[in-house]
Each structure stands twice: as C-alpha cells, then as structure tokens.
Design a protein around this motif. Structure first.
Motif, PDB file in Angstrom:
ATOM      1  N   ILE A 177     -17.459  -2.849  -1.622  1.00 21.52           N
ATOM      2  CA  ILE A 177     -16.426  -3.005  -0.592  1.00 21.52           C
ATOM      3  C   ILE A 177     -15.241  -3.816  -1.096  1.00 21.52           C
ATOM      4  O   ILE A 177     -14.186  -3.807  -0.499  1.00 21.52           O
ATOM      5  CB  ILE A 177     -16.977  -3.602   0.721  1.00 21.52           C
ATOM      6  N   LEU A 178     -15.410  -4.525  -2.206  1.00 18.77           N
ATOM      7  CA  LEU A 178     -14.266  -5.236  -2.796  1.00 18.77           C
ATOM      8  C   LEU A 178     -13.538  -4.340  -3.789  1.00 18.77           C
ATOM      9  O   LEU A 178     -12.604  -4.776  -4.454  1.00 18.77           O
ATOM     10  CB  LEU A 178     -14.737  -6.517  -3.479  1.00 18.77           C
ATOM     11  N   GLY A 179     -13.968  -3.089  -3.901  1.00 18.38           N
ATOM     12  CA  GLY A 179     -13.276  -2.129  -4.754  1.00 18.38           C
ATOM     13  C   GLY A 179     -13.632  -2.224  -6.224  1.00 18.38           C
ATOM     14  O   GLY A 179     -12.890  -1.738  -7.075  1.00 18.38           O
ATOM     15  N   ASP A 188      -8.808   2.378  -1.091  1.00 18.61           N
ATOM     16  CA  ASP A 188      -8.900   2.284   0.364  1.00 18.61           C
ATOM     17  C   ASP A 188      -9.909   1.228   0.784  1.00 18.61           C
ATOM     18  O   ASP A 188      -9.684   0.484   1.733  1.00 18.61           O
ATOM     19  CB  ASP A 188      -9.283   3.647   0.960  1.00 18.61           C
ATOM     20  N   GLN A 189     -11.036   1.168   0.061  1.00 14.56           N
ATOM     21  CA  GLN A 189     -12.063   0.176   0.420  1.00 14.56           C
ATOM     22  C   GLN A 189     -11.532  -1.247   0.257  1.00 14.56           C
ATOM     23  O   GLN A 189     -11.914  -2.143   0.991  1.00 14.56           O
ATOM     24  CB  GLN A 189     -13.322   0.385  -0.410  1.00 14.56           C
ATOM     25  N   GLN A 190     -10.644  -1.426  -0.722  1.00 15.32           N
ATOM     26  CA  GLN A 190     -10.042  -2.757  -0.898  1.00 15.32           C
ATOM     27  C   GLN A 190      -9.230  -3.175   0.319  1.00 15.32           C
ATOM     28  O   GLN A 190      -8.991  -4.347   0.537  1.00 15.32           O
ATOM     29  CB  GLN A 190      -9.117  -2.759  -2.112  1.00 15.32           C
ATOM     30  N   VAL A 215     -10.163  -7.296  -9.654  1.00 10.25           N
ATOM     31  CA  VAL A 215      -9.957  -5.931  -9.160  1.00 10.25           C
ATOM     32  C   VAL A 215      -8.469  -5.650  -8.958  1.00 10.25           C
ATOM     33  O   VAL A 215      -7.933  -4.675  -9.448  1.00 10.25           O
ATOM     34  CB  VAL A 215     -10.731  -5.697  -7.848  1.00 10.25           C
ATOM     35  N   LYS A 216      -7.800  -6.559  -8.251  1.00 10.14           N
ATOM     36  CA  LYS A 216      -6.385  -6.304  -7.952  1.00 10.14           C
ATOM     37  C   LYS A 216      -5.456  -6.855  -9.022  1.00 10.14           C
ATOM     38  O   LYS A 216      -4.253  -6.681  -8.942  1.00 10.14           O
ATOM     39  CB  LYS A 216      -6.029  -6.907  -6.587  1.00 10.14           C
ATOM     40  N   ARG A 217      -6.021  -7.517 -10.020  1.00  7.96           N
ATOM     41  CA  ARG A 217      -5.236  -8.055 -11.145  1.00  7.96           C
ATOM     42  C   ARG A 217      -4.130  -8.999 -10.676  1.00  7.96           C
ATOM     43  O   ARG A 217      -3.030  -8.985 -11.213  1.00  7.96           O
ATOM     44  CB  ARG A 217      -4.615  -6.924 -11.976  1.00  7.96           C
ATOM     45  N   LEU A 228     -10.821 -11.833   3.543  1.00  7.73           N
ATOM     46  CA  LEU A 228      -9.394 -12.043   3.813  1.00  7.73           C
ATOM     47  C   LEU A 228      -8.574 -12.089   2.523  1.00  7.73           C
ATOM     48  O   LEU A 228      -7.407 -11.723   2.503  1.00  7.73           O
ATOM     49  CB  LEU A 228      -9.189 -13.349   4.589  1.00  7.73           C
ATOM     50  N   ALA A 229      -9.213 -12.543   1.435  1.00 10.84           N
ATOM     51  CA  ALA A 229      -8.489 -12.706   0.173  1.00 10.84           C
ATOM     52  C   ALA A 229      -7.933 -11.390  -0.346  1.00 10.84           C
ATOM     53  O   ALA A 229      -6.979 -11.368  -1.114  1.00 10.84           O
ATOM     54  CB  ALA A 229      -9.410 -13.322  -0.879  1.00 10.84           C
ATOM     55  N   MET A 230      -8.518 -10.282   0.093  1.00  9.22           N
ATOM     56  CA  MET A 230      -8.032  -8.972  -0.352  1.00  9.22           C
ATOM     57  C   MET A 230      -6.844  -8.494   0.484  1.00  9.22           C
ATOM     58  O   MET A 230      -6.361  -7.392   0.301  1.00  9.22           O
ATOM     59  CB  MET A 230      -9.170  -7.945  -0.289  1.00  9.22           C
ATOM     60  N   ARG A 231      -6.385  -9.307   1.424  1.00 10.23           N
ATOM     61  CA  ARG A 231      -5.303  -8.933   2.355  1.00 10.23           C
ATOM     62  C   ARG A 231      -5.580  -7.565   2.973  1.00 10.23           C
ATOM     63  O   ARG A 231      -4.805  -6.620   2.813  1.00 10.23           O
ATOM     64  CB  ARG A 231      -3.953  -8.905   1.642  1.00 10.23           C
TER      65      ARG A 231
END
Lengths: 272, 263
Positions: free
Chosen positions: A140-142, B98-100, B128-130, B174-177
């Motif tokens: 779920i965190l991708g 999308d899951q992010q 993940v989001k770099r 929440l950190a993933m906005r």
C-alpha cells in the motif's frame, strides 16, 4: 597408558608452524566458503520464489541434489572425477602474489555449493516467518516486490535465520577436516602428518580437537553478538549467556558496595 | 503547517466503487456494492461481523482484487492505463502509483518492526517517492508531532503501546500525502484506554478536511465523525445516509436492531 604431557602442552601452547598454517587454512576456507554460500544460497532461495517455473525448478533440483549427496562425494567428484573425465581440472593460480592450489579452489567451490543448498533452505523458511501484513503494508506504500524484499522482508527475516545459519557454519568448520582427502593442507591433514612423524597420535589429535573446539566456541560467542544485534534492531531484549548475567552481578555488586550520590539524595529534594 | 493532503484536482467523488462483487470459490461476500466518497468527506462502513465491510474497504485500493466491478480514483480506473483502443488495461506500475495516493491504516498496525517510528514514516517517501531525505525526515517528525508522538520518534514499534503504534501508522499513511485515507477497524486491536487516543487523532484529521473511509465498530465515534454512513449486511448495503439519518432515524428494522445490539 602412554601420554607425553610435555609434547601435549608444547603442541597446545606453542604449536609448530605447519600446524598453525593448517589452522589458518581451516579458518580461511571456512570463512570464504560460508561468505560465498550466503550469496549463492540467497540467490537460490530467490529463484525458488520466482514467478517463473524454470527458475523454481532449477532451484529445487539444486537443493535436492546438493543436500541429498555426501559432501565427500561432491568434493572428490569435483576435484578428481571431473579431471579424470577430462571435463575440467583445477590448476594452481596466483592471485595478488599468493598462489592458490587447485585442491584449495576445489575445496572452496565444493563447500560453497554444498553449504549454499542449506543456506537456501534456511533463507526460504526464514522468509516464511514474516507475517503477510508486512507485505501488504509495503504494497500500500507503493513499494515494488524487490524493494519490499530488500527493505522490509530480509532485514526482519535475518533475525530468525541467524541461529540456523550459525549452526550450519559450525558444522562447515568441522567438515573442512574431510578436505584432507584431496590434499588440502588444513588442520586435520597437518595433524595427521605430525602424528605419523612423531607417533604421538593421541596427544596431537587431542590438541587438534581442542583447536576445533576453540574455533567453534569463538564462533558461538560471535553468533551471540550477531543475534543480539538483530534482536535490538526490532526492539527486543537479548541476554548474552554468561556475559549478561555476570555484568549484572558486577554492576549490582558495585552499587551495593558504594551507593551513587543520586541514590542517597532524598526524593523531596528532586521535586520542587 | 504544510498541507496534509495532495492538492485537489477534480470536483466529484474522490473515490467511486462501482458494483463491486467479490467471491471466494463458490462463496459470494460482496454482491455488487457501490459506494462513493466526496472530497473532504468521511464515509464510515458499519455492520455486523462478516457483513463484508472490511473486504469492501480492501477492494478500494485493490489489496483485495474485486471479482467484478470498478474502482475509480478521481474518476480514473484504479491501477489501469488507457489503451490505444480507448479502453483501460491493468498496469502494475500505474497500480503502484495509485496505491501511493491511497493511505491505508490496518487493524493490526503492520508497522515495520526493524525501523524506528520516524523511519517508518519517512521510509516510503524517500525510498518509493524519491523525496529529499532531509525534508522527508523533517516531515516525519512533524507528522509524529501532529499525532502526539514527537518524543517517541526514535523508538522501535515493539517498545510502543498499541495506541502509539496505530498513531505512527496514521503518520506513515499521511507522509505519502494521500488523496484519501482508508481505515480498517483502526481500534479493534486496542485496549479501551488506547482506543480514545486513536479516535481523537482520526477525528482531528476529519476536522482538517481529510477525505476518509472508515470501517469501525465504534458507533459513538462513527456518529460524531461521519458525513455519510453505509450499513452493510451479508455482502449488501442495507442502508445509507447521513450520520443523523442512520443513527437517529434508521429506516430499516435490521439497522435498528444492529445499532441497538451494540448499546
């Protein structure tokens, strides 16, 4: 009974140069083979979990054959069988000025192959101990499957893998004694040659036994600290046998003899 | 304060689940259920155990693959990419992206036990989001402060209480906005005294306008926090309405019975 205590103590406390070379060979071959086996075993374990049938099959055959045949047979087949059939022969090579005998190379390859099959099985069962929720949380965190393995599964699974891995390394160190059959000059072969030169078979093999015991004991202690490291990593306590309790006794003993000033200060003074 | 969520993009439902069916073998647990949640709204799913509310929630980010039906996130099919023929096809990479954007909070927290509270929070933004690590770490501490755990940032999950762990899990989401947050019975694994601290945190988010879908058994909380309530039973929606409608004037006899059974 014939026992030469002088020869025994001399061999134990100031061993001859050939014996020490044998000891070093045993340690070097063990550590190098185990290190390589960790990488190969991890790779095989990953192949066994692959989506692709072919990879899973190769991994399954690998573990099946290497765990199902004796190390001694694998060793002789690799070093003598292959060259007798004209397939492949290990020859002395020189790396960075150190010449490495063909038998030593064959020994490292055979031990690595054999050990990696056990490592693969330990890794496989270690990975299975990680709850599904950890994979879902990564998903779920991708996170990709590879980064989930790298950052989430493996770091946790290592904790459960250390005891069985340590156990198989202990066995590997002792199994190096069979390398003597292909002429690797490790501790067992050196002991044998000292024995036939001096006829002090009982004394020198007692010394060899004590040195094997020393090696596995040192490893046991190292393993305690590795286990403690991985327990602390997930916030769990770990008691090092003997050491932790001794430290506690020493600490409490000291505290009992001389109380620290803070302990003598009445509580009312601390709270305004 | 930085914005908790990513910018608004489209008016219309943030998420729309259309006729979701889920079967396991010959057992159907969801019979063509539809639900939607609007920007800034809180939707709660309630109902007896085994009514399919958790399964439905888990289809919203495709942790559970629906047997049929469609999930739309900001009007786009979740985890699919448009094809040249005008239709949509499954796409693993798109699904990850999308899951992010959908935060998920588990009943059993599922924190990473080998990472500190702060690392749990900044790990995915960085790996993940770099995102820039220093910024992500700073934001992790800010988010932990927001859920009342500024002092616990360096603690491992094993040394935290259940309520603290669940609040770390909320900060991690929440950190993933995210565009929206999904909660799967966030307090069911907690002692009563820890339930309230987690519920207060969730309520705080609701007041800030975070879009949420919550599966819960805490009816007083659901009443307080929800804009819309969906009551489920046996894999179907029994009744749907505002919190006031459902809790004060339930239409359905079975809703009344379900609600009174909890008092």
């Amino acid at each position: 009974m014939q026992f030469d205590p002088e020869f025994f103590t001399e061999s134990l406390f100031s061993p001859s140069a050939p014996f020490l070379r044998g000891l070093m060979m045993t340690v070097a071959v063990s550590v190098i083979s185990m290190t390589l086996a960790l990488f190969v075993g991890l790779l095989v374990a990953m192949m066994a979990r692959s989506r692709f049938f072919a990879l899973r099959t190769v991994a399954g055959l690998y573990v099946w054959i290497l765990r199902g045949t004796p190390l001694l047979v694998q060793l002789v087949l690799l070093y003598m069988g292959f060259s007798a059939a004209g397939i492949f022969a290990f020859e002395t090579v020189s790396i960075a000025g150190i010449s490495i005998a063909g038998a030593v190379q064959a020994a490292v390859v055979a031990l690595t192959l054999n050990e990696s099959a056990y490592v693969a099985e330990i890794v496989r069962s270690g990975l299975e101990t990680i709850p599904k929720g950890q994979v879902e949380a990564s998903q779920i965190l991708g996170m990709t499957a590879i980064s989930t393995m790298r950052w989430v599964i493996l770091p946790q699974a290592i904790r459960t893998m250390v005891p069985p891995l340590g156990n198989t390394f202990n066995q590997l160190m002792k199994n190096t004694s069979i390398l003597s059959v292909i002429g690797v000059q490790e501790m067992f072969l050196m002991t044998q040659s000292i024995s036939s030169a001096t006829f002090r078979t009982f004394e020198i093999f007692c010394v060899a036994a004590l040195y094997y015991l020393l090696l596995t004991t040192i490893w046991t202690v190292i393993q305690w600290y590795i286990e403690r490291h991985y327990n602390h990593k997930v916030g769990l306590p770990y008691e090092i046998p003997l050491v932790s309790s001794t430290v506690r006794v020493l600490r409490s003993g000291r505290a009992g003899l001389a109380r620290s000033p803070r302990e003598e200060t009445p509580k009312e003074v601390l709270t305004p | 304060m930085t914005a908790l969520l990513s910018e608004k993009t489209i008016s219309g439902p943030v998420m729309y689940a259309k006729e979701i069916t889920k079967t396991y073998g010959d057992k159907t647990v969801l019979h063509g259920v539809s639900a939607q949640v609007l920007e800034g709204q809180v939707l709660t799913l309630v109902g007896p155990s085994g009514s399919g509310k958790t399964t439905l929630l888990r289809t919203f980010n495709r942790l559970e693959e629906p047997t049929s039906g469609e999930i739309l996130l900001d009007s786009k099919p979740l985890g699919k990419r448009s094809r040249s023929d005008g239709g949509y096809g499954d796409d693993v990479q798109q699904l990850r992206l999308d899951q992010q954007r959908i935060g998920f909070v588990f009943q059993s927290f599922n924190l990473f036990p080998h990472m500190s509270a702060a690392e749990n929070v900044w790990h995915a933004p960085v790996r993940v989001k770099r995102e820039n690590k220093a910024e992500a770490v700073g934001r992790a501490h800010e988010l932990l402060g927001r859920v009342g755990l500024a002092d616990q940032a360096d603690q491992k999950p094993a040394t935290l209480s259940g309520g603290q762990q669940q609040r770390v899990a909320i900060a991690r989401a929440l950190a993933m906005r995210p565009r929206l947050l999904l909660f799967d019975e966030p307090t069911s694994a907690l002692d009563p005294e820890m339930t309230s601290e987690v519920l207060r945190t969730i309520q705080g988010l609701a007041e800030e306008g975070v879009t949420m879908v919550i599966v819960t058994h805490e009816m007083a909380f659901a009443r307080r926090v929800s804009d819309r309530v969906v009551v489920m039973e046996a894999g179907r929606i029994l009744e749907e309405g505002t919190a006031e409608q459902i809790f004060s004037h339930p239409e359905h006899e079975r809703t009344r019975r379900f609600l009174s059974s909890l008092e």
